[in-house]
Write a protein that holds these residues in place. Sequence first.
Motif, PDB file in Angstrom:
ATOM      1  N   GLY A 107     -17.155  89.043 -13.409  1.00  0.00           N
ATOM      2  CA  GLY A 107     -17.998  90.058 -12.781  1.00  0.00           C
ATOM      3  C   GLY A 107     -19.383  89.527 -12.496  1.00  0.00           C
ATOM      4  N   ALA A 108     -19.534  88.183 -12.524  1.00  0.00           N
ATOM      5  CA  ALA A 108     -20.879  87.594 -12.559  1.00  0.00           C
ATOM      6  C   ALA A 108     -21.728  87.859 -11.338  1.00  0.00           C
ATOM      7  N   GLN A 109     -21.088  88.049 -10.193  1.00  0.00           N
ATOM      8  CA  GLN A 109     -21.909  88.154  -8.982  1.00  0.00           C
ATOM      9  C   GLN A 109     -22.591  89.510  -8.895  1.00  0.00           C
ATOM     10  N   ILE A 110     -22.352  90.393  -9.842  1.00  0.00           N
ATOM     11  CA  ILE A 110     -22.769  91.774  -9.627  1.00  0.00           C
ATOM     12  C   ILE A 110     -23.763  92.290 -10.663  1.00  0.00           C
ATOM     13  N   ILE A 111     -24.292  91.412 -11.501  1.00  0.00           N
ATOM     14  CA  ILE A 111     -25.184  91.886 -12.569  1.00  0.00           C
ATOM     15  C   ILE A 111     -26.644  91.721 -12.140  1.00  0.00           C
ATOM     16  N   ASP A 112     -27.376  92.827 -12.058  1.00  0.00           N
ATOM     17  CA  ASP A 112     -28.793  92.764 -11.671  1.00  0.00           C
ATOM     18  C   ASP A 112     -29.698  92.575 -12.885  1.00  0.00           C
ATOM     19  N   LEU A 113     -29.200  93.028 -14.037  1.00  0.00           N
ATOM     20  CA  LEU A 113     -30.044  93.088 -15.237  1.00  0.00           C
ATOM     21  C   LEU A 113     -29.106  93.054 -16.434  1.00  0.00           C
ATOM     22  N   ASN A 140     -31.545  87.218 -14.342  1.00  0.00           N
ATOM     23  CA  ASN A 140     -32.906  86.734 -14.593  1.00  0.00           C
ATOM     24  C   ASN A 140     -33.713  87.726 -15.410  1.00  0.00           C
ATOM     25  N   GLN A 141     -33.135  88.917 -15.627  1.00  0.00           N
ATOM     26  CA  GLN A 141     -33.843  89.937 -16.397  1.00  0.00           C
ATOM     27  C   GLN A 141     -33.006  90.329 -17.608  1.00  0.00           C
ATOM     28  N   LEU A 142     -33.659  90.425 -18.764  1.00  0.00           N
ATOM     29  CA  LEU A 142     -32.947  90.831 -19.982  1.00  0.00           C
ATOM     30  C   LEU A 142     -33.767  91.868 -20.744  1.00  0.00           C
TER      31      LEU A 142
END
Length: 347
Positions: A107-113, A140-142
């Motif tokens: 699902g990696a292409q779909i994570i914004d945060l 890039n955001q956690l």
Amino acid sequence: AKSSSLEEAMAPKASEQRKVLNVNIGILGHIDSGKTSLCKMLSTTISTASMDKSKESQERGITLDLGFSSFATDAPPNIKEAGYDIIQFCMVDCPGHASLIRTVIGGAQIIDLCALVIDVNKGIQTQTAECMVVAEILANQLIVILNKVDMIPAEKRKKTLDKVIKQLRVTFQRTKFGAKLPFACVAAHPQDGSPAIGVDDLLQVLKENLAVPVRDATGPFMFSFDHAFPIKGQGTVLTGTVLSGSVKPQMPIVVPAMGEAGKGKKVRSLQMFKQPVQEAIQGDRIAMCVAALDAKELERGIVLGEKFPVPVLDAVICVVDKINYFKSNVPNKAKFHITLGHQTVMA
């Protein structure tokens, strides 16, 4: 009451359609850190055949597949400036086991945060460390969510939380996210059965720290689906995420994995979290009904616009980045698992 008024707000009015931004949050964490109960606490729509469809998982209360659920909230000022009224947060509840890291990268292409859930009473555990590796690859955001704070006595709670956060900041100093990353403290499912603690604070942290994701509706249409099920008299429903471009009802599509049988298909209708929609763009999580498609043949995969056929590869040159945690050499003739979308092969 809160969610129904938001659902009413999200329903399109005749005079105006409020613009909704779909944001995908990857929820990561060690096996019993409470990720799934956190998703249930926040969600107004439990969408997937998950929260977990495998029997083994339901018996053990563990999530093995990607579960999706959602909730909506009014957009903060920076998102409103970008032209959206509402944020729809789609939570991707990722499995915590190393063997399932592929499911997460699928699902990696779909994570914004990414949100990393840590049991405040146990701190960093084996899978928490693995999740930190995944978070660095995915986003890039956690945001760090400390869960189960109800187990700390009320009079000691603030002092204990301050101490834990201070220690964790030292750990995160070594990652790309740095020491200054945001924390939220919650109890998603308090042991004494009382209401959840810290929901509003968590929402605030999410809203304050969300950068506006880039969405482009113009590229070739590509859709990654993770569940397929038949609906009698309608066809097959595929649920997943639009990776690029846009899609509308009646659009001609291709399901490449099915070869000739996957050609000449049409989108019958689209829904986004049980609301019918006339268009979906990059980043949207949708259910797509496709006429004359056999669900038995499908579990996960890719759908493309008919105009954009995908090449089939048996050899490929990849440009790769080596992640910090991978200490081995990479010699010629070494074999690796290559994961692209939901497919993994040895190469």
